[in-house]
Design a protein around this motif. Sequence first.
Motif, PDB file in Angstrom:
ATOM      1  N   MET A   1      59.967  74.927  59.305  1.00 33.65           N
ATOM      2  CA  MET A   1      59.962  73.573  58.764  1.00 33.65           C
ATOM      3  C   MET A   1      58.617  73.256  58.098  1.00 33.65           C
ATOM      4  N   ILE A   2      57.511  73.665  58.745  1.00 39.48           N
ATOM      5  CA  ILE A   2      56.187  73.403  58.181  1.00 39.48           C
ATOM      6  C   ILE A   2      56.007  74.161  56.866  1.00 39.48           C
ATOM      7  N   LYS A   3      56.503  75.403  56.813  1.00 45.45           N
ATOM      8  CA  LYS A   3      56.388  76.172  55.571  1.00 45.45           C
ATOM      9  C   LYS A   3      57.152  75.502  54.427  1.00 45.45           C
ATOM     10  N   LEU A   4      58.271  74.917  54.730  1.00 44.54           N
ATOM     11  CA  LEU A   4      59.038  74.216  53.710  1.00 44.54           C
ATOM     12  C   LEU A   4      58.273  72.998  53.187  1.00 44.54           C
ATOM     13  N   VAL A   5      57.665  72.251  54.081  1.00 49.61           N
ATOM     14  CA  VAL A   5      56.864  71.085  53.686  1.00 49.61           C
ATOM     15  C   VAL A   5      55.680  71.536  52.836  1.00 49.61           C
ATOM     16  N   LEU A   7      55.479  74.237  51.045  1.00 55.20           N
ATOM     17  CA  LEU A   7      56.017  74.709  49.776  1.00 55.20           C
ATOM     18  C   LEU A   7      56.315  73.540  48.840  1.00 55.20           C
ATOM     19  N   ILE A   8      56.941  72.512  49.369  1.00 53.99           N
ATOM     20  CA  ILE A   8      57.242  71.311  48.564  1.00 53.99           C
ATOM     21  C   ILE A   8      55.950  70.655  48.083  1.00 53.99           C
ATOM     22  N   LEU A   9      54.968  70.550  48.975  1.00 57.08           N
ATOM     23  CA  LEU A   9      53.673  69.981  48.575  1.00 57.08           C
ATOM     24  C   LEU A   9      52.992  70.854  47.520  1.00 57.08           C
ATOM     25  N   GLY A  10      53.160  72.165  47.623  1.00 57.80           N
ATOM     26  CA  GLY A  10      52.606  73.082  46.622  1.00 57.80           C
ATOM     27  C   GLY A  10      53.207  72.829  45.246  1.00 57.80           C
ATOM     28  N   PHE A  11      54.535  72.673  45.196  1.00 61.81           N
ATOM     29  CA  PHE A  11      55.182  72.386  43.916  1.00 61.81           C
ATOM     30  C   PHE A  11      54.786  71.015  43.378  1.00 61.81           C
ATOM     31  N   LEU A  12      54.653  70.048  44.262  1.00 62.21           N
ATOM     32  CA  LEU A  12      54.213  68.712  43.844  1.00 62.21           C
ATOM     33  C   LEU A  12      52.795  68.774  43.268  1.00 62.21           C
ATOM     34  N   SER A  13      51.923  69.498  43.942  1.00 66.17           N
ATOM     35  CA  SER A  13      50.553  69.647  43.470  1.00 66.17           C
ATOM     36  C   SER A  13      50.509  70.369  42.124  1.00 66.17           C
ATOM     37  N   LEU A  14      51.304  71.413  41.980  1.00 59.99           N
ATOM     38  CA  LEU A  14      51.352  72.133  40.708  1.00 59.99           C
ATOM     39  C   LEU A  14      51.883  71.232  39.598  1.00 59.99           C
ATOM     40  N   ALA A  36      47.721  76.578  44.884  1.00 59.49           N
ATOM     41  CA  ALA A  36      47.510  77.977  45.275  1.00 59.49           C
ATOM     42  C   ALA A  36      47.279  78.084  46.779  1.00 59.49           C
ATOM     43  N   TYR A  37      46.505  77.188  47.335  1.00 58.20           N
ATOM     44  CA  TYR A  37      46.257  77.182  48.776  1.00 58.20           C
ATOM     45  C   TYR A  37      47.558  76.939  49.554  1.00 58.20           C
ATOM     46  N   LEU A  38      48.315  75.930  49.126  1.00 60.74           N
ATOM     47  CA  LEU A  38      49.563  75.596  49.822  1.00 60.74           C
ATOM     48  C   LEU A  38      50.587  76.724  49.699  1.00 60.74           C
ATOM     49  N   PHE A  39      50.662  77.359  48.533  1.00 61.21           N
ATOM     50  CA  PHE A  39      51.558  78.500  48.381  1.00 61.21           C
ATOM     51  C   PHE A  39      51.096  79.669  49.240  1.00 61.21           C
ATOM     52  N   GLY A  40      49.769  79.826  49.380  1.00 57.96           N
ATOM     53  CA  GLY A  40      49.238  80.881  50.233  1.00 57.96           C
ATOM     54  C   GLY A  40      49.635  80.712  51.686  1.00 57.96           C
ATOM     55  N   LYS A  41      49.821  79.479  52.115  1.00 62.78           N
ATOM     56  CA  LYS A  41      50.235  79.185  53.495  1.00 62.78           C
ATOM     57  C   LYS A  41      51.749  79.179  53.679  1.00 62.78           C
ATOM     58  N   SER A  42      52.505  79.096  52.562  1.00 64.65           N
ATOM     59  CA  SER A  42      53.951  78.922  52.712  1.00 64.65           C
ATOM     60  C   SER A  42      54.793  80.022  52.061  1.00 64.65           C
ATOM     61  N   SER A  43      54.333  80.581  50.938  1.00 62.53           N
ATOM     62  CA  SER A  43      55.148  81.558  50.224  1.00 62.53           C
ATOM     63  C   SER A  43      54.262  82.542  49.471  1.00 62.53           C
ATOM     64  N   LYS A  45      55.246  84.894  47.619  1.00 61.63           N
ATOM     65  CA  LYS A  45      55.837  85.086  46.293  1.00 61.63           C
ATOM     66  C   LYS A  45      55.261  84.092  45.286  1.00 61.63           C
ATOM     67  N   PHE A  46      55.252  82.812  45.632  1.00 62.36           N
ATOM     68  CA  PHE A  46      54.741  81.796  44.710  1.00 62.36           C
ATOM     69  C   PHE A  46      53.214  81.843  44.609  1.00 62.36           C
ATOM     70  N   HIS A  47      52.555  82.239  45.690  1.00 60.02           N
ATOM     71  CA  HIS A  47      51.103  82.394  45.642  1.00 60.02           C
ATOM     72  C   HIS A  47      50.728  83.494  44.651  1.00 60.02           C
ATOM     73  N   GLN A  48      51.408  84.619  44.720  1.00 58.85           N
ATOM     74  CA  GLN A  48      51.129  85.721  43.793  1.00 58.85           C
ATOM     75  C   GLN A  48      51.495  85.345  42.357  1.00 58.85           C
ATOM     76  N   TYR A  49      52.579  84.595  42.208  1.00 59.58           N
ATOM     77  CA  TYR A  49      52.973  84.157  40.872  1.00 59.58           C
ATOM     78  C   TYR A  49      51.868  83.298  40.247  1.00 59.58           C
ATOM     79  N   LEU A  50      51.351  82.347  41.011  1.00 61.87           N
ATOM     80  CA  LEU A  50      50.293  81.470  40.498  1.00 61.87           C
ATOM     81  C   LEU A  50      48.993  82.246  40.302  1.00 61.87           C
ATOM     82  N   TYR A  51      48.696  83.151  41.216  1.00 59.19           N
ATOM     83  CA  TYR A  51      47.473  83.962  41.150  1.00 59.19           C
ATOM     84  C   TYR A  51      47.465  84.848  39.901  1.00 59.19           C
TER      85      TYR A  51
END
Length: 121
Positions: A1-5, A7-14, A36-43, A45-51
Amino acid sequence: MIKLVLLILGFLSLALGIIGIFLPVLPTTPFVLLAAYLFGKSSEKFHQYLYNHRIFGPMVRDFYERKAMKRKNKVIALVSMWIVLLSSVIFFMPYWWAKVIVLCIGLGTTIYMVRFPEYKE
């Protein structure tokens, strides 16, 4: 559940970072770095995509690997920010208090960016 939150915050920030490209009052870089930080904690895949992203990747890598910014990018960011900011204040803002707020935000951002470490290529 925390990872989903996260991830959503990561997309909102992006999304806010992307909007910040077009709005001078909303800074792009802090929101992209937060994403990038939020994706690093949650996904991973998306962290590497942004990186590895063509546009946002270099700023994320510079921050994580060097803790610095290229001087050229700093100058481009400041000049373009002030061109858009001043044109917005002069042509589109009818209220003096809104102009003061926008100029103060611009000044604060400028002070932060000037003090941020830089490196030469």
